[in-house]
Design an enzyme around this catalytic site. Structure first.
Site, mmCIF file in Angstrom:
data_model
loop_
_atom_site.group_PDB
_atom_site.id
_atom_site.type_symbol
_atom_site.label_atom_id
_atom_site.label_comp_id
_atom_site.label_asym_id
_atom_site.label_seq_id
_atom_site.Cartn_x
_atom_site.Cartn_y
_atom_site.Cartn_z
ATOM 1 N N LYS A 169 -11.774 6.817 7.938
ATOM 2 C CA LYS A 169 -10.907 7.401 6.902
ATOM 3 C C LYS A 169 -11.394 8.228 5.683
ATOM 4 O O LYS A 169 -10.968 9.354 5.316
ATOM 5 C CB LYS A 169 -9.953 6.313 6.502
ATOM 6 N N GLN A 194 -5.655 -1.833 2.955
ATOM 7 C CA GLN A 194 -6.337 -1.841 4.414
ATOM 8 C C GLN A 194 -5.700 -3.357 4.830
ATOM 9 O O GLN A 194 -6.284 -4.337 4.589
ATOM 10 C CB GLN A 194 -7.982 -1.721 4.549
ATOM 11 N N ASP A 250 0.908 4.482 2.419
ATOM 12 C CA ASP A 250 1.362 4.075 3.570
ATOM 13 C C ASP A 250 2.905 3.618 3.648
ATOM 14 O O ASP A 250 3.360 3.384 4.977
ATOM 15 C CB ASP A 250 0.692 2.846 4.192
#
Ligand code: NAD
Length: 282
Positions: free
Chosen positions: A53, A97, A120
């Site tokens: 990422k 994460q 997210d």
């Protein structure tokens, strides 16, 4: 039947051209989109995902910072770190994460992220917005699924969709997105009786269970579209939920693993970061 591969790598690359130009334009105005990544513990798969990422962010002009905590970190320590990032004016998006080490409550940790920095879309506020159809941040994987179908002009309106999995990360938000786009949705989970009988009625079948080769040919209707979200490391390689060799010949369109939903998820992360950066700077 001849099937078409839903190529997430190429689709993500095409979308990335626009995104890169947009970011370049912002940077000339001294706006530097910035993603802060929080990683807890030393899980090698998480480390690898974060590295990928960060590399891709760098190629499009998104700045990243990595904030690592040891695997025995407490929820308080995570809250303190996230609070500092919430208050840092240089940070546009915060990515926690997952998965977190087992002693931590992921929901509580995620909910420390300020909604305007939740890249997210996994905080309760964004989940509720999505359920109500109110604009907000859409979780990256479900957004990637919708964008991949759109890229191939595959409309979901009026279609029967079956989603295997009902997690807050994939299955549940995807269900709302599909319904809002006009599909009729069945959600299959571990308590579902005869899941294959439900799956095989679907025009579009999406599997996000994390069970290698769960979906085999008799789960799939002739001519169906199949999206395989699952990624599991199996015998040292990445495999999806779908038994590709058996299923692909029955489908009209199918995603490969790897190279399907994974790259679209990363692309959504970049797009969500840009969106948050623009919102904060407008
Ligand atoms: P999860 O474990 O939180 O949820 C799995 C869901 O699948 C649950 O709702 C469970 O009820 C259901 N399920 C599990 N086994 C089942 C079975 N045998 N029959 C029917 N339903 C079953 O997982 P998650 O975070 O939603 O991730 C799911 C999979 O997707 C994993 O393999 C994960 O690695 C993968 N994933 C991939 C991407 C990507 O970018 N491609 C992104 C996120 C997650």
């Amino acid at each position: 039947m001849m099937h078409t591969l839903l190529d997430g790598i190429t689709t993500a690359k095409q979308r990335r051209q626009d995104l890169t130009q947009n970011i370049r334009a912002l940077r000339t105005k001294n706006i530097f989109p910035h993603l802060a990544v929080v990683r807890v513990g030393d899980d090698p798969a998480s480390q690898a995902y974060v590295t990928i990422k960060q590399k891709i962010c760098a190629t499009v002009g998104i700045d990243t910072t990595l904030h690592e905590l040891p695997k025995e970190a407490s929820e308080d320590e995570i809250h303190t770190l996230i609070e500092a990032l919430n208050n840092n004016p240089e940070v546009d998006g915060i990515l926690l994460q997952l998965p977190l080490p087992g002693h931590l409550n992921a929901r509580q940790c995620l909910n420390c992220i300020a909604p305007e920095k939740d890249v997210d879309g996994l905080t309760d506020i964004h989940a509720q917005n999505l359920a109500k159809g109110t604009p907000g941040v859409i979780p990256c994987t479900p957004l990637g699924c919708m964008n991949l179908l759109r890229a191939y002009n595959l409309s979901v309106r009026g279609q029967t969709v079956a989603i295997i999995g009902r997690s807050p990360l994939v299955g549940t938000p995807l269900r709302y997105l599909m319904e809002q786009a006009g599909a009729t949705v069945n959600v299959i989970h571990t308590r579902t009786c005869n899941p294959h009988l439900i799956a095989r009625h679907a025009d579009i079948l999406i599997s996000a269970a994390g069970v290698p080769h769960l979906v085999t040919d008799f789960w799939v209707k002739n001519g169906a579209i199949v999206l395989d979200v699952g990624i599991t490391r199996h015998n040292n390689r990445l495999v999806g939920d779908v038994d590709f060799e058996k299923v692909a010949p029955k489908t009209s369109y199918i995603t490969p693993v790897p190279g399907g939903i994974g790259p679209m998820t990363v692309q959504s992360l970049l797009e969500n970061t840009l969106k948050l950066s623009k919102m904060r700077n407008n």
